[in-house]
Design an enzyme around this catalytic site. Sequence first.
Site, PDB file in Angstrom:
ATOM      1  CG  ASP A   1     -24.571  -0.202  15.120  1.00 19.00           C
ATOM      2  OD1 ASP A   1     -23.388   0.044  15.415  1.00 19.00           O
ATOM      3  OD2 ASP A   1     -24.916  -1.191  14.456  1.00 19.00           O
TER       4      ASP A   1
ATOM      5  NE  ARG B   1     -20.648  -6.510  19.374  1.00 17.00           N
ATOM      6  CZ  ARG B   1     -20.753  -7.278  18.278  1.00 17.00           C
ATOM      7  NH1 ARG B   1     -21.035  -6.728  17.116  1.00 17.00           N
ATOM      8  NH2 ARG B   1     -20.604  -8.577  18.356  1.00 17.00           N
TER       9      ARG B   1
ATOM     10  CB  THR C   1     -33.311  -8.675  17.734  1.00 20.22           C
ATOM     11  OG1 THR C   1     -31.991  -9.184  17.610  1.00 20.22           O
ATOM     12  CG2 THR C   1     -34.005  -9.283  18.929  1.00 20.22           C
TER      13      THR C   1
ATOM     14  N   GLY D   1     -20.413   0.554  12.584  1.00 23.01           N
ATOM     15  CA  GLY D   1     -21.660   1.159  12.107  1.00 23.01           C
ATOM     16  C   GLY D   1     -21.710   1.059  10.602  1.00 23.01           C
TER      17      GLY D   1
HETATM   18  O1  F6P Z   1     -24.138  -4.988  16.754  1.00 24.27           O
HETATM   19  C1  F6P Z   1     -23.850  -3.961  15.916  1.00 24.27           C
HETATM   20  C2  F6P Z   1     -22.481  -4.151  15.280  1.00 24.27           C
HETATM   21  O2  F6P Z   1     -21.468  -4.053  16.260  1.00 24.27           O
HETATM   22  C3  F6P Z   1     -22.216  -3.167  14.160  1.00 24.27           C
HETATM   23  O3  F6P Z   1     -21.757  -1.927  14.583  1.00 24.27           O
HETATM   24  C4  F6P Z   1     -21.197  -3.930  13.361  1.00 24.27           C
HETATM   25  O4  F6P Z   1     -21.217  -3.506  12.030  1.00 24.27           O
HETATM   26  C5  F6P Z   1     -21.652  -5.353  13.488  1.00 24.27           C
HETATM   27  O5  F6P Z   1     -22.390  -5.420  14.685  1.00 24.27           O
HETATM   28  C6  F6P Z   1     -20.548  -6.356  13.534  1.00 24.27           C
HETATM   29  O6  F6P Z   1     -21.130  -7.621  13.552  1.00 24.27           O
HETATM   30  P1  F6P Z   1     -20.409  -8.949  13.969  1.00 24.27           P
HETATM   31  O7  F6P Z   1     -20.205  -8.927  15.458  1.00 24.27           O
HETATM   32  O8  F6P Z   1     -21.350 -10.029  13.567  1.00 24.27           O
HETATM   33  O9  F6P Z   1     -19.092  -8.983  13.264  1.00 24.27           O
END
Ligand code: F6P
Length: 358
Positions: free
Chosen positions: A137, A285, A115, A180
């Site tokens: 991260d 998340r 971003t 990560g």
């Molecule tokens: O936003 C960071 C993250 O959560 C990383 O830790 C992880 O590798 C990636 O995004 C996962 O991405 P997505 O949600 O696109 O699967």
Amino acid sequence: MKKVGILTSGGDCQGLNAAIRSVAKALYREFGKDISIYGIKNGYTGLIDGDYSLMEERDFSGILTLGGTILGTSRQPFKQIRKFDGNPVDKVERMKMNYKKLGLDCLFVLGGNGTHKTANLLSEEGLNVITLPKTIDNDIWGTDMTFGFYSAVDIASDVLDRIHTTATSHSRVFIVEIMGHKAGWLTLYAGMASGSDIILIPEIPYNIDSVVAEIERREKTGKRFSILAVAEGAVSADEAKLEKKEFKKLRQQMKYPSVSYRIADEIGKKTGNEVRVTVPGHFQRGGSPCPYDRILATRFGAAAAALFREKKYGNMVALRDNEVVAVPLCEVAGKLKRVPADCEQIEAARNIGVNLGD
Ligand code: F6P
């Protein structure tokens, strides 16, 4: 009348709504009815497609503790931002057109590394941009901390704590795979917070024999379980020597869903132990931000609104030595804040006997 746009881009994390709320509250407090805030939907995609709506003050109430992002988000890879997508006008030009069509004075962007590359490009293209660093991260260059990180540390630590009790009951080896790909901050912090025995991060390539030796050493001292916190981006010492292309090819050929399963298989074969893998994935998340992230997001939001008042565009708000400061986007874009192999946290882990796989 001032007009601003706000968007969230990239993977979501805890604290996005807290930051959106803070930017908005500080702007309304400063400008009252003389500010219009446009919520741009689903990250840069909304700016490219002209998908936005005029927000009202009440839209920003009651969202401090809410997970996710009320604006929606998406990934618009920087590498493809200038690539032809069937539309004769490229995506950057479309973003500029929509910014101008709306008559924006500034665009607030909440995002991670990718971003920030696009935000810097838009700034170079003449748009007024102010950014806020978010990601679980904690790998954005220029800031000691990103919001989202400590909430994810809480969740990943909780998973490891819970695994600890079942691992001790069953005398098993457990691997918890933590998010990560390139940076191991989350794995390192969650591993340390939960007393993991072995912590494998992308920055320190692991040697499976060192990992096995540590499990066997523990067994000899009567500890019949071991807990490994493994970053999804962990790499073996052999893999670390490969060129990017060769590495990708090797990983594509790998029969395992992720690196943790390969490590589990190798440990199982070499020690005869039962090994289990847990992948909390996007749980890390999800949900409400922890108080630390609510506070950090609020500080960043208020500071971003202050930068707007002072017309200090082209900056990211950042935390340095516990002070909120502005860092030029051109310094941030394209850099990654990885775990230095000799940092104090790594030293502390080593000093209490944590095995880092090397
Ligand atoms: O936003 C960071 C993250 O959560 C990383 O830790 C992880 O590798 C990636 O995004 C996962 O991405 P997505 O949600 O696109 O699967």
